[in-house]
Motif scaffolding. Sequence first.
Motif, PDB file in Angstrom:
ATOM      1  N   LEU A 352       6.956 106.957 -24.774  1.00  0.00           N
ATOM      2  CA  LEU A 352       5.218 106.507 -24.143  1.00  0.00           C
ATOM      3  C   LEU A 352       4.885 105.878 -23.699  1.00  0.00           C
ATOM      4  O   LEU A 352       4.165 105.490 -23.146  1.00  0.00           O
ATOM      5  N   SER A 353       6.297 104.445 -23.339  1.00  0.00           N
ATOM      6  CA  SER A 353       5.670 103.478 -22.846  1.00  0.00           C
ATOM      7  C   SER A 353       5.482 103.829 -21.686  1.00  0.00           C
ATOM      8  O   SER A 353       4.921 103.230 -20.857  1.00  0.00           O
ATOM      9  N   LEU A 354       6.612 104.597 -21.401  1.00  0.00           N
ATOM     10  CA  LEU A 354       6.271 105.939 -19.875  1.00  0.00           C
ATOM     11  C   LEU A 354       4.654 105.863 -18.947  1.00  0.00           C
ATOM     12  O   LEU A 354       5.214 106.101 -18.185  1.00  0.00           O
ATOM     13  N   TYR A 355       4.194 106.223 -20.424  1.00  0.00           N
ATOM     14  CA  TYR A 355       3.196 106.950 -20.372  1.00  0.00           C
ATOM     15  C   TYR A 355       2.097 105.743 -20.116  1.00  0.00           C
ATOM     16  O   TYR A 355       0.684 106.231 -20.392  1.00  0.00           O
ATOM     17  N   GLY A 356       2.400 104.969 -20.752  1.00  0.00           N
ATOM     18  CA  GLY A 356       0.826 103.963 -21.118  1.00  0.00           C
ATOM     19  C   GLY A 356       0.292 103.841 -22.334  1.00  0.00           C
ATOM     20  O   GLY A 356      -0.854 103.400 -22.668  1.00  0.00           O
ATOM     21  N   MET A 357       1.385 104.910 -23.235  1.00  0.00           N
ATOM     22  CA  MET A 357       0.782 104.430 -24.436  1.00  0.00           C
ATOM     23  C   MET A 357       1.294 104.214 -25.542  1.00  0.00           C
ATOM     24  O   MET A 357       2.104 103.808 -25.906  1.00  0.00           O
ATOM     25  N   GLU A 358       0.109 104.104 -26.933  1.00  0.00           N
ATOM     26  CA  GLU A 358       0.990 102.701 -27.466  1.00  0.00           C
ATOM     27  C   GLU A 358       0.581 103.935 -29.085  1.00  0.00           C
ATOM     28  O   GLU A 358       1.765 104.480 -28.984  1.00  0.00           O
ATOM     29  N   ASP A 359      -0.636 103.757 -29.554  1.00  0.00           N
ATOM     30  CA  ASP A 359      -0.960 104.813 -30.634  1.00  0.00           C
ATOM     31  C   ASP A 359      -1.672 106.025 -30.519  1.00  0.00           C
ATOM     32  O   ASP A 359      -2.271 106.035 -29.539  1.00  0.00           O
ATOM     33  N   LEU A 360      -0.998 107.036 -31.360  1.00  0.00           N
ATOM     34  CA  LEU A 360      -1.899 108.234 -31.179  1.00  0.00           C
ATOM     35  C   LEU A 360      -2.981 108.782 -32.116  1.00  0.00           C
ATOM     36  O   LEU A 360      -2.157 108.477 -33.121  1.00  0.00           O
ATOM     37  N   ASP A 361      -3.627 109.383 -31.394  1.00  0.00           N
ATOM     38  CA  ASP A 361      -4.496 109.765 -32.612  1.00  0.00           C
ATOM     39  C   ASP A 361      -4.004 111.465 -32.395  1.00  0.00           C
ATOM     40  O   ASP A 361      -4.489 111.941 -34.131  1.00  0.00           O
ATOM     41  N   ASP A 362      -3.841 111.815 -31.543  1.00  0.00           N
ATOM     42  CA  ASP A 362      -3.913 113.518 -31.337  1.00  0.00           C
ATOM     43  C   ASP A 362      -2.070 114.070 -30.861  1.00  0.00           C
ATOM     44  O   ASP A 362      -1.779 112.546 -30.352  1.00  0.00           O
ATOM     45  N   ALA A 363      -1.499 114.834 -30.975  1.00  0.00           N
ATOM     46  CA  ALA A 363      -0.371 115.403 -30.416  1.00  0.00           C
ATOM     47  C   ALA A 363      -0.638 115.041 -29.316  1.00  0.00           C
ATOM     48  O   ALA A 363      -2.063 115.729 -28.685  1.00  0.00           O
ATOM     49  N   ILE A 364       0.273 115.344 -28.246  1.00  0.00           N
ATOM     50  CA  ILE A 364       0.093 115.181 -27.193  1.00  0.00           C
ATOM     51  C   ILE A 364       2.143 115.715 -26.327  1.00  0.00           C
ATOM     52  O   ILE A 364       2.435 115.462 -27.186  1.00  0.00           O
ATOM     53  N   VAL A 365       1.525 116.458 -24.933  1.00  0.00           N
ATOM     54  CA  VAL A 365       2.864 116.966 -24.576  1.00  0.00           C
ATOM     55  C   VAL A 365       3.159 116.441 -23.140  1.00  0.00           C
ATOM     56  O   VAL A 365       2.047 116.014 -22.449  1.00  0.00           O
ATOM     57  N   THR A 366       4.261 115.600 -23.131  1.00  0.00           N
ATOM     58  CA  THR A 366       5.091 115.181 -21.878  1.00  0.00           C
ATOM     59  C   THR A 366       5.677 116.203 -21.565  1.00  0.00           C
ATOM     60  O   THR A 366       6.317 117.308 -22.033  1.00  0.00           O
TER      61      THR A 366
END
Length: 530
Positions: A352-366
């Motif tokens: 997630l750090s590769l995408y600049g994200m910390e806490d997720l509220d919803d599911a994500i697809v990379t």
Amino acid sequence: MHFSKLLFASLFALLLLLSRSHSKSIPSLADETLDWDSDDELEELSELYAIDEAEEKAGPGAGNNAKVLRKAQKIVVDLNNDNAKRVIEENELVLLLGYAPWDTKSAELMPRFAEAASELREIGSELVLAKVDAERYPKVAASFEVKGYPTLLLFVNGDSQKYSGGITAEEIVIWARKKTGSPVVRVSTEDSAKEFLKKYNKFVLGLFESFKGFEAEEFKKAAIANNETQFVETNNLKIAKILFPQISTEKNFIGLVKNEPEKFEKFKGKYESEEILQFVEQNKFALVSVLTNQNSGWIYSSPIKLQVYLFAEEEDFDDFKPFVQQVARKYKTKIMFVYVDSTEEELAKPFLSLYGMEDLDDAIVTAFDNRVGSKHLLEKKLTKENLDEFCSALLESTLPTYYKSEPIPKQKGLIEKVVSKTFDSSVLESQENVFLEVYAPNCVECDSITKLMEKTAKHFEGIQNLKFGRIDASSNEHPKLQITNYPALLFYPAGQKSDPIKVSKKWSSKEVISFLNEKLSIDTEKKEEL
């Protein structure tokens, strides 16, 4: 593990450390009261507690397994200053575990290593399994080049080679057998086939009319080259059907069996070792693999270079799983699908750090295209249709590359905050000359450069054709900003933005001002010196 065991272990270790550090002035309680060999007992306690932890994680009913593991521990030879050289020299085959008592990965591997030792003894392997406490016997560890923990080395007639298998007991056994002369298990009775099924969750079956034919020889070559999957062969169709019920031929056959919804995979290629290996590598994973510490190495090194990762909490993933599996089936052997539990920080955070994200509220697809090193993000809602479209574009190399970016700032100051999303408009497409500071939050030298930028920006305040900017390179990515050393100062001349000038970070403010005056053709007398 029970609290009483933890307390006893902690107190025992503390007393032992105290007795060692004050041995000249304070009598050792361990020596005087308990009459134990402290080092040996502490080592044994560590091993038993590692087993207890494994038992606790396994849940009720694991007590018998723990007893087996305790017994198995005694099969593994403990190396020390006196016997290490002799054990290696007097045994043709030795698999050595170098460990440290305080290392968590060593503690996790210890019971698996012991279980593997027990299994290898049961099947009559001549391989000796040994271990050395590198902290207690540093010279022994150094002589075997044990540099990290845990380290596994195979000694063949005294010569060592690095271990390249997995970290479960089954994987250790498979690797050891392959490297010590038994790459293929041959089953000749129905009972032995049923016993084999109890031991292995994943394997490659070969049914051959003759074990000496070309196809069987290529099968054996593939078995030797593959380090993680057990290969098994038979020349009896009835026995083969016990292992692979879907066989419908009496001639040569190869199939992969795994403990997944897509359990049986039939080989349809040429009977050549390279094609067999490729078949195993492309089909060994589940439709959607669940990322763990144990399988991460195999996933990262997979020959399937297109990989889609879904991050969600376990309950949410259960809702998506049916249609994700449907899409995964469509792209089988072309795209690898991996689920990561977003609550498992150790696994999820690095991604997630590769995408600049910390806490997720919803599911994500990379997604990652490891052929070219690009990363991508599904920016639409996760549905079957959107996921299918995303995967199709990934396969066709038409997905836009994702570059992480901070939010677009609402206000602009004397020094503009530039982010990835504004880099084109603020820097590359700007009609002004741009002087840009590239920094990272943990950079030691960045503070002094930031002060220099502030002084310089204030000096040129009011000049219409010059703009000052600052970008945090750790949180913003752009294909035209390839800086690896921070801080960096870049001057983008108006009309020539494709070729910025790198300014020395060792320059004083006067030198920087002189440089900018020259580039802007400003009369230095019109500006007061700092």
